[in-house]
Every structure is written in C-alpha cells, then in structure tokens.
Scaffold this motif. Structure first.
Motif, mmCIF file in Angstrom:
data_model
loop_
_atom_site.group_PDB
_atom_site.id
_atom_site.type_symbol
_atom_site.label_atom_id
_atom_site.label_comp_id
_atom_site.label_asym_id
_atom_site.label_seq_id
_atom_site.Cartn_x
_atom_site.Cartn_y
_atom_site.Cartn_z
ATOM 1 N N GLY A 229 0.814 -1.222 0.000
ATOM 2 C CA GLY A 229 0.000 0.000 0.000
ATOM 3 C C GLY A 229 0.841 1.263 0.000
ATOM 4 N N LEU A 230 1.850 1.310 0.863
ATOM 5 C CA LEU A 230 2.676 2.514 0.952
ATOM 6 C C LEU A 230 3.523 2.713 -0.305
ATOM 7 N N ALA A 231 4.143 1.650 -0.795
ATOM 8 C CA ALA A 231 5.018 1.781 -1.963
ATOM 9 C C ALA A 231 4.228 2.115 -3.223
ATOM 10 N N LEU A 232 3.151 1.386 -3.471
ATOM 11 C CA LEU A 232 2.367 1.640 -4.684
ATOM 12 C C LEU A 232 1.719 3.019 -4.620
ATOM 13 N N GLY A 233 1.169 3.369 -3.464
ATOM 14 C CA GLY A 233 0.570 4.692 -3.324
ATOM 15 C C GLY A 233 1.577 5.801 -3.557
ATOM 16 N N SER A 234 2.809 5.618 -3.118
ATOM 17 C CA SER A 234 3.839 6.652 -3.255
ATOM 18 C C SER A 234 4.268 6.847 -4.704
ATOM 19 N N VAL A 235 4.449 5.745 -5.452
ATOM 20 C CA VAL A 235 4.871 5.906 -6.854
ATOM 21 C C VAL A 235 3.736 6.478 -7.702
ATOM 22 N N ILE A 236 2.486 6.191 -7.325
ATOM 23 C CA ILE A 236 1.343 6.798 -8.023
ATOM 24 C C ILE A 236 1.252 8.279 -7.703
ATOM 25 N N GLN A 237 1.486 8.635 -6.451
ATOM 26 C CA GLN A 237 1.396 10.034 -6.033
ATOM 27 C C GLN A 237 2.461 10.909 -6.691
ATOM 28 N N CYS A 238 3.666 10.392 -6.825
ATOM 29 C CA CYS A 238 4.808 11.232 -7.207
ATOM 30 C C CYS A 238 5.110 11.269 -8.703
ATOM 31 N N PHE A 239 4.665 10.254 -9.460
ATOM 32 C CA PHE A 239 5.115 10.155 -10.845
ATOM 33 C C PHE A 239 3.964 9.886 -11.815
ATOM 34 N N ASN A 240 4.172 10.388 -13.036
ATOM 35 C CA ASN A 240 3.344 9.980 -14.161
ATOM 36 C C ASN A 240 4.024 8.780 -14.814
ATOM 37 N N TRP A 241 3.238 7.783 -15.204
ATOM 38 C CA TRP A 241 3.799 6.534 -15.720
ATOM 39 C C TRP A 241 3.343 6.297 -17.151
ATOM 40 N N GLU A 242 4.261 5.756 -17.958
ATOM 41 C CA GLU A 242 3.959 5.427 -19.350
ATOM 42 C C GLU A 242 4.459 4.036 -19.666
ATOM 43 N N ARG A 243 3.779 3.402 -20.622
ATOM 44 C CA ARG A 243 4.287 2.117 -21.116
ATOM 45 C C ARG A 243 5.584 2.340 -21.877
ATOM 46 N N ASN A 244 6.368 1.273 -22.013
ATOM 47 C CA ASN A 244 7.666 1.382 -22.676
ATOM 48 C C ASN A 244 7.537 1.575 -24.178
ATOM 49 N N GLY A 245 6.375 1.285 -24.715
ATOM 50 C CA GLY A 245 6.113 1.464 -26.140
ATOM 51 C C GLY A 245 4.623 1.659 -26.358
ATOM 52 N N GLU A 246 4.208 1.615 -27.591
ATOM 53 C CA GLU A 246 2.798 1.809 -27.903
ATOM 54 C C GLU A 246 1.938 0.610 -27.492
ATOM 55 N N GLU A 247 2.547 -0.595 -27.579
ATOM 56 C CA GLU A 247 1.783 -1.803 -27.291
ATOM 57 C C GLU A 247 1.466 -1.912 -25.798
ATOM 58 N N MET A 248 0.400 -2.664 -25.503
ATOM 59 C CA MET A 248 -0.001 -2.888 -24.118
ATOM 60 C C MET A 248 1.062 -3.707 -23.392
ATOM 61 N N VAL A 249 1.113 -3.553 -22.097
ATOM 62 C CA VAL A 249 2.043 -4.348 -21.291
ATOM 63 C C VAL A 249 1.639 -5.821 -21.382
ATOM 64 N N ASP A 250 2.612 -6.666 -21.664
ATOM 65 C CA ASP A 250 2.362 -8.105 -21.775
ATOM 66 C C ASP A 250 2.039 -8.670 -20.387
ATOM 67 N N MET A 251 0.866 -9.276 -20.255
ATOM 68 C CA MET A 251 0.413 -9.795 -18.961
ATOM 69 C C MET A 251 0.535 -11.320 -18.879
ATOM 70 N N THR A 252 1.370 -11.902 -19.727
ATOM 71 C CA THR A 252 1.552 -13.357 -19.706
ATOM 72 C C THR A 252 2.166 -13.795 -18.381
ATOM 73 N N GLU A 253 1.622 -14.901 -17.839
ATOM 74 C CA GLU A 253 2.132 -15.424 -16.580
ATOM 75 C C GLU A 253 3.345 -16.311 -16.831
ATOM 76 N N GLY A 254 4.355 -16.162 -15.979
ATOM 77 C CA GLY A 254 5.505 -17.045 -16.040
ATOM 78 C C GLY A 254 5.297 -18.247 -15.144
ATOM 79 N N THR A 255 6.325 -19.063 -15.008
ATOM 80 C CA THR A 255 6.252 -20.227 -14.126
ATOM 81 C C THR A 255 7.026 -19.925 -12.852
#
Length: 505
Positions: free
Chosen positions: A452-478
């Motif tokens: 809660g504290l870490a995620l809330g802090s990075v959301i509060q302080c920064f604007n975030w962008e994907r590394n490219g135009e494509e959506m973030v790959d949500m494939t699960e690893g093992t």
C-alpha cells in the motif's frame, strides 16, 4: 483330512476378506475424475504449465470438486467457494496438515518450519510466535520507520532516474524486489543490501540468489509424485536442494552470529530490536526449544514468503494500471484530494484511500501470487460436497479459478477496481489471496503495509507510461509466486505538481 478342511477354511476367510475390501473400495463415493488414468503416472499426462490454468480447465469439465491420481499421490482439487468453505470450516482440522514434499525436507529443516511442519503442538507454537512475537500489529508498528525510510529511498531513486529531458525505461521488477528485500532484511536482521550509497557486495548477491532459487525449487516437482525417480535420477533436483539449503543455512547462521555480537556489545532499545533479536531473547529463556535451527527456519520463512510475493504484486499492479490509465488517473486524483501535494503518503493515510485499496484487491484477484494455495493434506477420512476423501489426500485450492469464475465475478478478465467498493458484502470464500483457515498467511498485515505505501507513493509522485505503444504483456511465467513472464519495463516522470516536494527529498 483335518489339515485339508483347515486349509479350505482359511482360504474361504481370505476370500471373504478380499471381497469385503473390494466392496468397501467400490462403495467409496470418490469425487469426479478424468476416466483415463495411465499406470504409474495416473493423470500427470494431462498437466501443462501454468498448472492453475490446467486445473481450472479440468474443473470446468468435471466439476468444482475434482479427484486426481498424480503418480502415487491422490489429489483433491477444489475451485468453488462452497467447497473451500467446507474444507476450511467443517474439515479445517482434517486438512491442517502439509504433504511431505522434497522441498520441505531440505528447505524446511526436515519439515520443522511453520510452513512445512505437520499440524500439532510444534506447529501451533511456531504459529503463535509468528502471530504474536513477530507479526503482531504492535510489532509491525515498531518497524514503521523502516518501511517509510525504504519507500522514501525508492522515490528519491526514481526521481533521480526520471528527472531528465527524456524519461528512462526502468526495470520495475528488480526495483520493487530490492525495496521489499531491504525492508525485510532490516526488519529481520538490521541489514540493508541495496541503495545508491551501498556498493555491490558478495553478500548481497548471495542473498538475492538464495531468495530466487528458493522460489524456483520450492514448488512441487515430478519426484514428489513419482518417488521411483529418486532412484533413477530426476534432473539433479535433490542435489540442487541440498546445495541451496547449505548456502541458506550458512547465510542465516552468519546473520544470527552478527546479532549476537551486537547484543553482547550493547543493550539495544526495544524499538530497535530486530526479529532475530526477539528470537534470540526467546532462546535465552528456552534454549532447548529455540535452537539456532528453529530461528533460521523462521528467518527463511519470513524472507521467502514476504519478498517475491509483495514485489510481484506491485509489479502486476503497475502493469494493470499502465494498461488502464483511467484507473491510474483516478488513483492520483484520490491521493491529491486526500493527501495534497505538500507531503508524501504515510501509512496512516492508507485507511483514507479506498480506491487505492480497490486497486490492490483487484490486482490480487487477477494476479494473486497464491494462484494455488500452498497444498494441504488430509489427516483422516472426511467428506467434501458429499464425496469421500481418503486420508493422505493432497488438497489443492485453485484460488485463480475462483477469482476468474464468471459465475462469481462479472467480466473477470477485466481490470475493474470498483468491484471491491462493497467488499464487505462479498462471500469471504470468493477471495483468497492470503489463503484461508488455520494455515492462512500470517504476514497479510505486513504485506498490505508494504504494498500500500510503496504503490501509493509511486502513483502520487510520478506519471507513468508504457515502454512502447503496445499494451504491457500480462503473460504469466512459471514459479511458485506466479511471476510475470516478462519483467515490467516502464517510464516515469515527476508529476509537475510534485516537483517542489521531490526536489527537497
């Protein structure tokens, strides 16, 4: 003549006994199961990675209470709230045991740690220590400054990396991993391994290797279901476990010796006591029970259970927010309105940020580290859903299947934090990110504070962008904690409204 009669009489008795055993076996109403089971391997031929998806497909076909024969082990798979409720209310004690898997023998000090110990007085004592001495609300509050300090260090690092003309691409998997390991190591042993003011050390590299290998080797393996492989070789897994445990044991022992030196040199204030200090104080009163091995086992459980899981949850959460920027904007608006722009989020603020809580809950629903709750084992015959479950059956709860069941969740594949705004009205057996029952995760409070504290802090302080135009790959690893197949790379830049505050940190 008498010998002949006696022979036939015994033969008849044996025949009746076999008939009785056969009828008892056939009269047992076992849960539904795939009809085709191969000799020796049973239903293992059906399995593909990731395991939780394979089991979910089988449950869709055969029902939410599924019986499998995995090599030599009978396995019960449950994937509905009602079946979970029955397992962990009516049959909670029956399923309080753990199966004896190879990882528990070596990484669990021969099944004596709180994760691997069989249900009984020893396990109850370890659980009591974890709940009251190490992870109680008062103890977590005692370590509040450590969490705040590490999150502040993370914000400073991100600000230095991002405060340029062009946002840089950051590896958020390793960034969150280092944050959680720093927090846990400071809490457990008073040490810090990562930071711009800390050079690379062999100890830090060993520490990271231990944590990563522990997750890779702790999952059930083919040898746990086909013991014969132990005699013909099974990829050298046992040798790897022996080597890893030797390295883990030596590392943990060195941390214990360091804390002993600190204690002998000066009496620390209660506020600065680490978890090792607490365990050593218990050892001073009961040295026969609180051996170094028991202390090392508790340390290893804390590190293994608390590091990769929390870091992975933050990585999944930020990935989901990058693919759903409207949710990210809504979270920032909530923080701006409740906290303002003149100070950073504090842990005491988390209770006043309901949408942030909804984001974390929805992340844990969609991408829970415990896709399959750690296995239990029945210590006696019992019934689930009207079906007989024999003693010694491994129980797998497919939390992922429950969390993605369209009968329980509207559009379960969509990221909708708003669905948790009325969470108190939901069946508790529909949502299982921290397990359930008497062997549920005791570290839930610590995990919620860190994430809660870490995620809330990075959301509060920064604007975030994907590394490219494509959506973030949500494939699960093992892996044991369901990692992302591809680490999250993202770009961040300081929010203009936070620049003045960030410049002063």
């Amino acid at each position: 003549m008498e010998t002949s009669i006696s022979y036939y009489l015994w033969l008849f008795i044996v025949f009746l006994f076999l008939i009785k055993k056969y009828l008892q076996k056939t009269n047992k109403r076992l849960p539904p199961s795939p009809s085709f089971s191969l000799p020796i391997i049973g239903h293992l031929y059906l399995f593909k990675k990731p395991l939780h998806r394979t089991l979910a497909k089988l449950s869709e076909k055969y029902g939410p209470i599924l019986y499998l024969k995995l090599g030599s082990r009978p396995v019960l798979v449950v994937s509905s709230p009602s079946s979970v409720e029955e397992c962990f209310t009516k049959n909670d004690i029956s399923f309080a045991n753990r199966p004896q898997l190879l990882a528990g023998k070596y990484l669990g000090y021969n099944y004596t740690t709180v994760i691997w110990a069989p249900y009984g007085s020893h396990w109850r004592n370890l659980r009591r220590i974890a709940a009251l001495e190490l992870l109680s609300s008062s103890r977590l509050q005692m370590f509040h400054d450590i969490r705040a300090d590490e999150v502040r260090s993370l914000i400073c690092k991100l600000f230095r990396w991002s405060n340029g003309s062009e946002p840089q691409s950051l590896d958020m998997k390793s960034t969150f991993f280092e944050l959680t390991l720093n927090v846990l190591m400071r809490v457990i042993a008073g040490k810090r391994y990562y930071g711009e003011d800390i050079g690379e050390s062999s100890e830090a590299k060993m520490f990271e290797q231990i944590v990563k290998e522990s997750f890779q080797l702790s999952a059930p393996n083919i040898g746990d279901f086909l013991p014969v492989l132990k005699y013909v070789g099974s990829g050298g897994l046992e040798k790897k476990l022996v080597k890893l445990q030797k390295m883990r044991d030596e590392f943990m022992q060195s941390l214990i010796e360091e804390r002993r030196k600190v204690q002998s040199g000066s009496v620390s204030e209660q506020k600065s006591k680490t978890m090792v200090d607490v365990l050593l104080s218990l050892q001073a009163t009961e040295p026969e029970y609180y051996t170094d091995e028991i202390i090392k086992g508790m340390m290893q459980v804390m590190l293994s259970a608390g590091s990769d899981t929390s870091a992975g949850t933050m990585e999944w959460a930020l990935s989901l927010l990058l693919n759903n920027p409207e949710a990210l904007a809504k979270a920032q608006t909530e923080i701006d309105e409740k906290i303002g722009k003149s100070r950073l989020i504090e842990e005491s603020d988390l209770a006043n940020l309901p949408y942030l809580h909804c984001i974390i809950s929805e992340t844990l629903r969609m991408c829970s580290p415990a896709a399959l709750i750690p296995p239990h084992e029945s210590s006696e015959d019992c019934t689930v859903g009207g079906f007989n479950v024999p003693r010694g059956t491994m129980l797998l709860v497919n939390a992922w299947a429950i969390h993605h069941d369209p009968k329980l969740w509207e559009h379960p594949e969509q990221f909708k934090p708003e669905r948790f705004q009325n969470a108190q009205e939901r069946d508790v057996f529909m949502y299982l990110p921290f397990g359930i029952g008497r062997r549920g995760c005791p570290g839930e409070g610590l995990a919620n504070r860190i994430v809660g504290l870490a995620l809330g802090s990075v959301i509060q302080c920064f604007n975030w962008e994907r590394n490219g135009e494509e959506m973030v790959d949500m494939t699960e690893g093992t892996g044991l904690a369901m990692p992302k197949a591809h680490p999250l790379l993202a770009k961040c830049s300081p929010r203009p409204t936070m620049l003045a505050l960030l410049s002063q940190l």
